[in-house]
Design an enzyme around this catalytic site. Structure first.
Site, PDB file in Angstrom:
ATOM      1  CB  CYS A   1      -1.331  -0.112   0.838  1.00 39.15           C
ATOM      2  SG  CYS A   1      -1.936   1.392   1.225  1.00 39.15           S
TER       3      CYS A   1
ATOM      4  CB  CYS B   1       0.279   1.797   4.311  1.00 32.39           C
ATOM      5  SG  CYS B   1      -1.512   1.554   4.137  1.00 32.39           S
TER       6      CYS B   1
END
Length: 107
Positions: free
Chosen positions: A31, A34
């Site tokens: 991600c 993230c």
């Protein structure tokens, strides 16, 4: 102190039984957002270590907890206080926006 990793094995002690409010960052290695927010969380964790703990839970490695807390998009953040979720928000944000979301716990 930067944000530290938790797992299904350590979640109870590190999050649910913690005396301080705990921000859990639900994330995954793949991600991009993230990874972008991770250093910001480390800064907030260091600057406010006396008031809050910030931990990171990899949803790919800990799917049971991701399911339990209904994580459908990441990064997702849940604030736990005395073992209960008291606030949730989703998405990578710049530091001022994250600090605004967490103002009740870091002021």
């Amino acid at each position: 102190m930067s944000a530290r990793a938790v797992t299904e094995a350590t979640f109870q002690a590190e999050v649910l039984e913690n005396d301080k409010p705990v921000i859990v960052d639900f994330w995954a290695e793949w991600c991009g957002p993230c990874r972008a927010v991770s250093p910001i969380l480390d800064q907030i964790a260091t600057e406010h270590a006396d008031k809050i703990d910030i931990v990171k839970l990899n949803v790919d490695e800990n799917p049971q907890l991701a399911m339990k807390y209904q994580i459908t998009a990441i990064p997702a953040f849940k604030v736990f206080k005395q073992g209960e979720v008291v606030q949730s928000f989703v998405g990578a944000k710049p530091k001022p926006a994250l600090e605004a979301d967490l103002a009740a716990y870091i002021q």
